[in-house]
Design a protein around this motif. Structure first.
Motif, short mmCIF file in Angstrom:
data_model
loop_
_atom_site.label_atom_id
_atom_site.label_comp_id
_atom_site.label_asym_id
_atom_site.label_seq_id
_atom_site.Cartn_x
_atom_site.Cartn_y
_atom_site.Cartn_z
N ILE A 29 0.84 -1.01 0.09
CA ILE A 29 0.11 0.01 -0.03
C ILE A 29 0.80 1.22 -0.01
CG2 ILE A 29 -1.75 1.31 1.15
CD1 ILE A 29 -2.58 -1.41 2.40
N ALA A 30 1.88 1.15 0.91
CA ALA A 30 2.88 2.36 1.05
C ALA A 30 3.59 2.54 -0.67
CB ALA A 30 3.96 2.04 1.99
N THR A 31 4.08 1.67 -1.17
CA THR A 31 4.31 1.62 -2.43
C THR A 31 3.43 2.12 -3.45
OG1 THR A 31 6.00 -0.03 -2.04
CG2 THR A 31 5.75 0.51 -4.37
N ALA A 32 2.40 1.52 -3.43
CA ALA A 32 1.14 2.15 -4.37
C ALA A 32 0.74 3.40 -4.19
CB ALA A 32 0.02 1.32 -4.55
N LEU A 33 0.77 4.11 -2.79
CA LEU A 33 0.39 5.29 -2.69
C LEU A 33 1.42 6.25 -2.49
CD1 LEU A 33 -2.63 4.70 -0.42
CD2 LEU A 33 -2.84 5.28 -2.79
N GLY A 34 2.71 5.82 -2.43
CA GLY A 34 3.85 6.82 -2.32
C GLY A 34 3.65 7.43 -0.86
N PHE A 35 3.33 6.63 0.12
CA PHE A 35 3.33 7.10 1.46
C PHE A 35 4.26 6.52 2.33
CE2 PHE A 35 -1.54 8.26 1.04
CZ PHE A 35 -1.22 9.39 0.40
N SER A 36 4.58 6.85 3.67
CA SER A 36 5.54 6.24 4.45
C SER A 36 4.86 4.84 5.15
CB SER A 36 6.16 7.02 5.43
OG SER A 36 5.15 7.29 6.28
N LYS A 37 5.89 3.93 5.54
CA LYS A 37 5.10 2.78 6.07
C LYS A 37 4.57 3.16 7.42
CE LYS A 37 5.79 -2.11 6.39
NZ LYS A 37 5.85 -2.42 7.88
N PRO A 38 5.17 4.25 8.10
CA PRO A 38 4.36 4.48 9.55
C PRO A 38 3.03 5.03 9.20
CG PRO A 38 6.85 4.98 9.59
CD PRO A 38 6.52 4.57 8.09
N SER A 39 2.85 5.82 8.30
CA SER A 39 1.81 6.59 7.82
C SER A 39 0.55 5.56 7.54
CB SER A 39 1.87 7.40 6.75
OG SER A 39 2.36 8.56 6.94
N ILE A 40 1.09 4.56 6.79
CA ILE A 40 0.29 3.51 6.43
C ILE A 40 -0.14 2.55 7.63
CG2 ILE A 40 0.07 1.22 4.91
CD1 ILE A 40 -0.12 3.93 3.27
N SER A 41 0.71 2.53 8.39
CA SER A 41 0.56 1.44 9.79
C SER A 41 -0.60 2.21 10.43
CB SER A 41 1.94 1.53 10.50
OG SER A 41 1.54 0.50 11.53
N ASN A 42 -0.43 3.57 10.60
CA ASN A 42 -1.36 4.34 11.23
C ASN A 42 -2.75 4.25 10.87
OD1 ASN A 42 0.35 4.95 13.43
ND2 ASN A 42 0.73 7.05 12.44
N ALA A 43 -2.99 4.33 9.59
CA ALA A 43 -4.04 4.32 8.55
C ALA A 43 -4.96 2.83 8.98
CB ALA A 43 -4.05 4.41 7.20
#
Length: 127
Positions: A29-43
């Motif tokens: 998800i982080a790769t697909a959206l270009g977000f950091s892994k911590p941001s994805i983890s929180n989401a």
């Protein structure tokens, strides 16, 4: 409960990744959206606590029925809106970008009207 725009994007991304690979992890998800892994983890924590996803062994993320419903609705809006925009002569790239923004704010009435328009004007969905 109204789902936030960002949460709709996460759920839609999970749906698409699951269709492509059959297996979704936070890093995907982080790769697909270009977000950091911590941001994805929180989401993902928020989505899980609200019943939209389940976290399985080895970090696999699965949509619940509730999450799948939101994801499929968001994806349908994205597809219909982008088809209509391309039918108006908008480039595919711009139509997809604009549809990604419009899909979150469009009313149900307008969206249903767009779907009916596509049904009655099939030439607009093939461009």
């Amino acid at each position: 409960m109204k789902v936030q725009e960002s949460m709709e994007d996460y759920l839609e991304t999970i749906l698409l990744l699951e269709k492509q690979t059959g297996y979704v992890r936070s890093i995907d998800i982080a790769t697909a959206l270009g977000f950091s892994k911590p941001s994805i983890s929180n989401a993902m924590k928020k989505l899980k606590s609200n019943g939209y996803i389940d976290m399985e062994d080895r970090g696999s993320i699965k949509l619940t029925e509730k999450g799948k419903s939101v994801a499929m609705g968001t994806y349908e809006r994205h597809c219909v809106i982008s088809q209509i925009l391309m039918g108006f002569g908008v480039s595919k790239e711009t139509a997809l970008e604009d549809a990604c923004r419009i899909e979150h704010v469009i009313s149900n009435e307008t969206f249903e009207g767009m779907k009916e328009f596509l049904k009655s004007n099939p030439s607009n969905s093939s461009k």
